[in-house]
Design an enzyme around this catalytic site. Structure first.
Site, PDB file in Angstrom:
ATOM      1  N   HIS A  61       5.884  -0.963  -2.673  1.00  0.00           N
ATOM      2  CA  HIS A  61       5.469  -0.253  -3.890  1.00  0.00           C
ATOM      3  C   HIS A  61       5.597   1.261  -3.783  1.00  0.00           C
ATOM      4  O   HIS A  61       4.990   1.988  -4.563  1.00  0.00           O
ATOM      5  CB  HIS A  61       4.025  -0.642  -4.259  1.00  0.00           C
ATOM      6  CG  HIS A  61       3.907  -2.029  -4.833  1.00  0.00           C
ATOM      7  ND1 HIS A  61       2.710  -2.712  -4.933  1.00  0.00           N
ATOM      8  CD2 HIS A  61       4.837  -2.872  -5.352  1.00  0.00           C
ATOM      9  CE1 HIS A  61       2.919  -3.899  -5.489  1.00  0.00           C
ATOM     10  NE2 HIS A  61       4.202  -4.022  -5.733  1.00  0.00           N
ATOM     11  N   ASN A 109      -8.286 -12.832   4.631  1.00  0.00           N
ATOM     12  CA  ASN A 109      -8.922 -12.283   3.430  1.00  0.00           C
ATOM     13  C   ASN A 109     -10.311 -12.920   3.335  1.00  0.00           C
ATOM     14  O   ASN A 109     -10.415 -14.141   3.413  1.00  0.00           O
ATOM     15  CB  ASN A 109      -8.080 -12.629   2.176  1.00  0.00           C
ATOM     16  CG  ASN A 109      -8.487 -11.822   0.951  1.00  0.00           C
ATOM     17  OD1 ASN A 109      -9.668 -11.612   0.699  1.00  0.00           O
ATOM     18  ND2 ASN A 109      -7.502 -11.374   0.198  1.00  0.00           N
ATOM     19  N   ASN A 154       0.827  -1.199   0.000  1.00  0.00           N
ATOM     20  CA  ASN A 154       0.000   0.000   0.000  1.00  0.00           C
ATOM     21  C   ASN A 154       0.869   1.260   0.000  1.00  0.00           C
ATOM     22  O   ASN A 154       1.886   1.319   0.681  1.00  0.00           O
ATOM     23  CB  ASN A 154      -0.927   0.004   1.221  1.00  0.00           C
ATOM     24  CG  ASN A 154      -1.885  -1.177   1.190  1.00  0.00           C
ATOM     25  OD1 ASN A 154      -2.015  -1.820   0.145  1.00  0.00           O
ATOM     26  ND2 ASN A 154      -2.513  -1.479   2.298  1.00  0.00           N
ATOM     27  N   VAL A 155       0.398   2.244  -0.757  1.00  0.00           N
ATOM     28  CA  VAL A 155       1.174   3.479  -0.887  1.00  0.00           C
ATOM     29  C   VAL A 155       0.528   4.601  -0.074  1.00  0.00           C
ATOM     30  O   VAL A 155       0.944   5.746  -0.147  1.00  0.00           O
ATOM     31  CB  VAL A 155       1.294   3.879  -2.383  1.00  0.00           C
ATOM     32  CG1 VAL A 155       2.099   2.839  -3.157  1.00  0.00           C
ATOM     33  CG2 VAL A 155      -0.080   4.077  -3.038  1.00  0.00           C
ATOM     34  N   ASP A 156      -0.508   4.250   0.717  1.00  0.00           N
ATOM     35  CA  ASP A 156      -1.273   5.282   1.434  1.00  0.00           C
ATOM     36  C   ASP A 156      -0.568   5.837   2.670  1.00  0.00           C
ATOM     37  O   ASP A 156      -0.930   6.907   3.170  1.00  0.00           O
ATOM     38  CB  ASP A 156      -2.686   4.767   1.799  1.00  0.00           C
ATOM     39  CG  ASP A 156      -2.694   3.442   2.578  1.00  0.00           C
ATOM     40  OD1 ASP A 156      -1.743   3.195   3.360  1.00  0.00           O
ATOM     41  OD2 ASP A 156      -3.649   2.664   2.409  1.00  0.00           O
ATOM     42  N   GLU A 182     -12.021 -13.288   0.778  1.00  0.00           N
ATOM     43  CA  GLU A 182     -12.165 -13.989  -0.507  1.00  0.00           C
ATOM     44  C   GLU A 182     -11.080 -15.059  -0.657  1.00  0.00           C
ATOM     45  O   GLU A 182     -10.080 -15.028   0.048  1.00  0.00           O
ATOM     46  CB  GLU A 182     -12.009 -12.983  -1.674  1.00  0.00           C
ATOM     47  CG  GLU A 182     -12.918 -11.779  -1.612  1.00  0.00           C
ATOM     48  CD  GLU A 182     -14.385 -12.100  -1.855  1.00  0.00           C
ATOM     49  OE1 GLU A 182     -14.659 -13.115  -2.519  1.00  0.00           O
ATOM     50  OE2 GLU A 182     -15.238 -11.339  -1.358  1.00  0.00           O
TER      51      GLU A 182
HETATM   52  P1  OAD Z   1      -6.228  -5.916  -4.880  1.00  0.00           P
HETATM   53  O1  OAD Z   1      -7.242  -4.868  -5.126  1.00  0.00           O
HETATM   54  O2  OAD Z   1      -5.717  -6.693  -6.041  1.00  0.00           O
HETATM   55  O3  OAD Z   1      -6.788  -6.989  -3.838  1.00  0.00           O
HETATM   56  C1  OAD Z   1      -7.398  -6.591  -2.650  1.00  0.00           C
HETATM   57  C2  OAD Z   1      -7.656  -7.830  -1.831  1.00  0.00           C
HETATM   58  O4  OAD Z   1      -8.183  -7.404  -0.576  1.00  0.00           O
HETATM   59  C3  OAD Z   1      -8.669  -8.808  -2.438  1.00  0.00           C
HETATM   60  O5  OAD Z   1      -8.151 -10.122  -2.370  1.00  0.00           O
HETATM   61  C4  OAD Z   1      -9.896  -8.674  -1.514  1.00  0.00           C
HETATM   62  O6  OAD Z   1     -10.593  -9.910  -1.346  1.00  0.00           O
HETATM   63  C5  OAD Z   1      -9.250  -8.269  -0.209  1.00  0.00           C
HETATM   64  N1  OAD Z   1     -10.111  -7.487   0.679  1.00  0.00           N
HETATM   65  C6  OAD Z   1     -11.100  -6.620   0.369  1.00  0.00           C
HETATM   66  N2  OAD Z   1     -11.622  -6.067   1.471  1.00  0.00           N
HETATM   67  C7  OAD Z   1     -10.941  -6.594   2.518  1.00  0.00           C
HETATM   68  C8  OAD Z   1     -10.997  -6.404   3.919  1.00  0.00           C
HETATM   69  N3  OAD Z   1     -11.845  -5.550   4.469  1.00  0.00           N
HETATM   70  N4  OAD Z   1     -10.137  -7.108   4.701  1.00  0.00           N
HETATM   71  C9  OAD Z   1      -9.244  -7.971   4.136  1.00  0.00           C
HETATM   72  N5  OAD Z   1      -9.155  -8.188   2.829  1.00  0.00           N
HETATM   73  C10 OAD Z   1      -9.981  -7.499   2.023  1.00  0.00           C
HETATM   74  O7  OAD Z   1      -5.042  -5.209  -4.076  1.00  0.00           O
HETATM   75  P2  OAD Z   1      -3.544  -5.700  -3.843  1.00  0.00           P
HETATM   76  O8  OAD Z   1      -3.482  -7.173  -3.694  1.00  0.00           O
HETATM   77  O9  OAD Z   1      -2.967  -4.855  -2.791  1.00  0.00           O
HETATM   78  O10 OAD Z   1       0.323  -2.401  -7.565  1.00  0.00           O
HETATM   79  O11 OAD Z   1      -2.900  -5.309  -5.211  1.00  0.00           O
HETATM   80  C11 OAD Z   1      -1.536  -5.524  -5.389  1.00  0.00           C
HETATM   81  C12 OAD Z   1      -0.987  -4.476  -6.288  1.00  0.00           C
HETATM   82  O12 OAD Z   1      -1.751  -4.406  -7.496  1.00  0.00           O
HETATM   83  C13 OAD Z   1      -1.088  -3.049  -5.752  1.00  0.00           C
HETATM   84  O13 OAD Z   1      -0.053  -2.710  -4.864  1.00  0.00           O
HETATM   85  C14 OAD Z   1      -1.002  -2.255  -7.002  1.00  0.00           C
HETATM   86  C15 OAD Z   1      -2.065  -3.012  -7.756  1.00  0.00           C
HETATM   87  O14 OAD Z   1      -2.189  -2.710  -9.068  1.00  0.00           O
HETATM   88  C16 OAD Z   1       0.848  -1.465  -8.341  1.00  0.00           C
HETATM   89  O15 OAD Z   1       0.317  -0.392  -8.507  1.00  0.00           O
HETATM   90  C17 OAD Z   1       2.156  -1.865  -8.938  1.00  0.00           C
END
Ligand code: OAD
Length: 247
Positions: free
Chosen positions: A117, A216, A100-102, A218
Site C-alpha cells: 500500500h 491475530n 502498512n505504510v509506516d 480476533e
Molecule cells: P485493520 O485495522 O483493518 O485490522 C487490524 C487487525 O489487527 C484486526 O484484525 C485486529 O484484530 C488485529 N490486531 C489488533 N491488535 C493486534 C496485535 N497487537 N497483534 C496482532 N493483531 C492485532 O488493518 P488492516 O487489516 O491492516 O488500506 O487494514 C487493511 C487496509 O485497510 C489498510 O492497509 C488500509 C486500511 O484502510 C488502505 O488505506 C488502502
C-alpha cells in the site's frame, strides 16, 4: 506440541516463507489500527478519507489526517515482533508483504519487503499523469504547510500510498502474487483480511499448497483459509516463535 512449536517447526523446515502484515503488526508500537477504536479522524472512518474523491473535494482534510497519522508514527518505534521478522528475513526464500505504510519493517532492516500500500513518508504530485511519476521522501513532522505543495512546481501533492479504488502498484502486485503462490509457509499477521486484493493473498497461498497460519487475537475471514490460528498479539506470538526457533 503447542501451536507455537508447530509453527516454529514449519518455519524452520520451509524453503519459501512469506509473511503478510497489517495494522495489528504495529499496534503494540502504539500506532492505531484502521478499524480499531482510534482509527477514525474527525468522525470519518479511514475508507472515507483514503480515496481520491474525498481528496479532490477536500485535500486539506485528507492531509490533516495524514499529518495526524505521520505524527503518531513518528512518535513510535518498531516493536519486538518487527525485530523477530527482521531476523527471520535473513533466511533464504523469505518475503514480507506489508499493507502498512509506516516503514517499520524497513526501519529494522527486514529483507525483501514488498510495500503493498505504499509509504506514508513519500510524496508525489496529486494529478501527475506520468507513467513513472516523480516520488520523493518527506519526513517533516508536523507538516509546515497543509496541503503540501511540490517544491519544484508548486502543484498539490499527495502521499505515495494506495487509496481505496486505486490499483496496487503493478510490480508490488506481481511480486506479492508470486510470493504467495510460491511459498510453502504463509503467515498472516495483524490484518482484518477484509481489504482486497491483500485479503486474497492468503487464499492464493492456501490454494497453491502452502501451510497457512494466522496471528491475530480476533477472528477474521482469513480463518477460512488457515491451517493454524494463533490467537495472540503479534509481539506475544513472534517473541514466542523466536524463542522456539533459536532455542
Ligand atoms: P485493520 O485495522 O483493518 O485490522 C487490524 C487487525 O489487527 C484486526 O484484525 C485486529 O484484530 C488485529 N490486531 C489488533 N491488535 C493486534 C496485535 N497487537 N497483534 C496482532 N493483531 C492485532 O488493518 P488492516 O487489516 O491492516 O488500506 O487494514 C487493511 C487496509 O485497510 C489498510 O492497509 C488500509 C486500511 O484502510 C488502505 O488505506 C488502502
Amino acid at each position: 506440541m503447542t501451536q507455537i512449536e508447530q509453527l516454529a517447526e514449519k518455519v524452520m523446515k520451509s524453503s519459501h516463507l512469506t509473511v503478510l502484515t497489517g495494522a495489528g503488526m504495529s499496534a503494540e508500537s502504539g500506532v492505531p489500527t484502521f478499524q480499531g477504536p482510534d482509527g477514525a479522524f474527525k468522525g470519518y472512518p479511514p475508507e472515507e478519507l483514503a480515496n481520491h474523491k474525498r481528496f479532490d473535494l477536500d485535500p486539506q482534510l485528507v492531509w490533516q489526517w495524514y499529518d495526524w497519522r505521520r505524527q503518531k508514527i513518528a512518535a513510535c518505534q518498531p516493536n519486538m515482533g518487527h525485530l523477530v521478522l527482521a531476523k527471520l528475513s535473513r533466511k533464504p526464500g523469505f518475503s514480507l508483504i506489508t499493507q502498512n505504510v509506516d516503514g517499520f519493517h524497513e526501519k529494522c532492516g527486514t529483507q525483501n519487503v514488498i510495500r503493498f500500500h505504499g509509504c506514508i513518508w513519500e510524496m508525489r504530485r496529486a494529478y501527475d499523469q506520468d507513467e513513472e511519476p516523480d516520488i520523493w521522501w518527506n519526513d517533516e513532522v508536523p507538516l509546515t504547510a497543509i496541503p503540501p505543495l511540490c517544491p519544484q512546481t508548486n502543484k498539490l501533492c499527495r502521499p505515495n500510498v494506495i487509496w481505496y479504488g486505486e490499483n496496487i502498484n503493478a510490480e508490488a502486485l506481481a511480486k506479492s502474487t508470486l510470493a504467495a503462490s510460491n511459498c510453502d509457509v504463509f503467515i498472516t499477521i495483524g490484518t482484518s483480511s477484509v481489504v482486497r486484493p491483500a485479503a486474497d493473498l492468503i487464499e492464493l497461498a492456501k490454494e497453491s499448497g502452502a501451510f497457512t497460519a494466522e496471528i491475530n487475537p480476533e477472528e477474521t475471514p482469513a480463518e477460512n483459509y488457515i491451517d493454524l490460528k494463533i490467537g495472540a498479539t503479534a509481539v506475544e506470538a513472534l517473541t514466542a516463535l523466536d524463542g522456539k526457533i533459536h532455542a
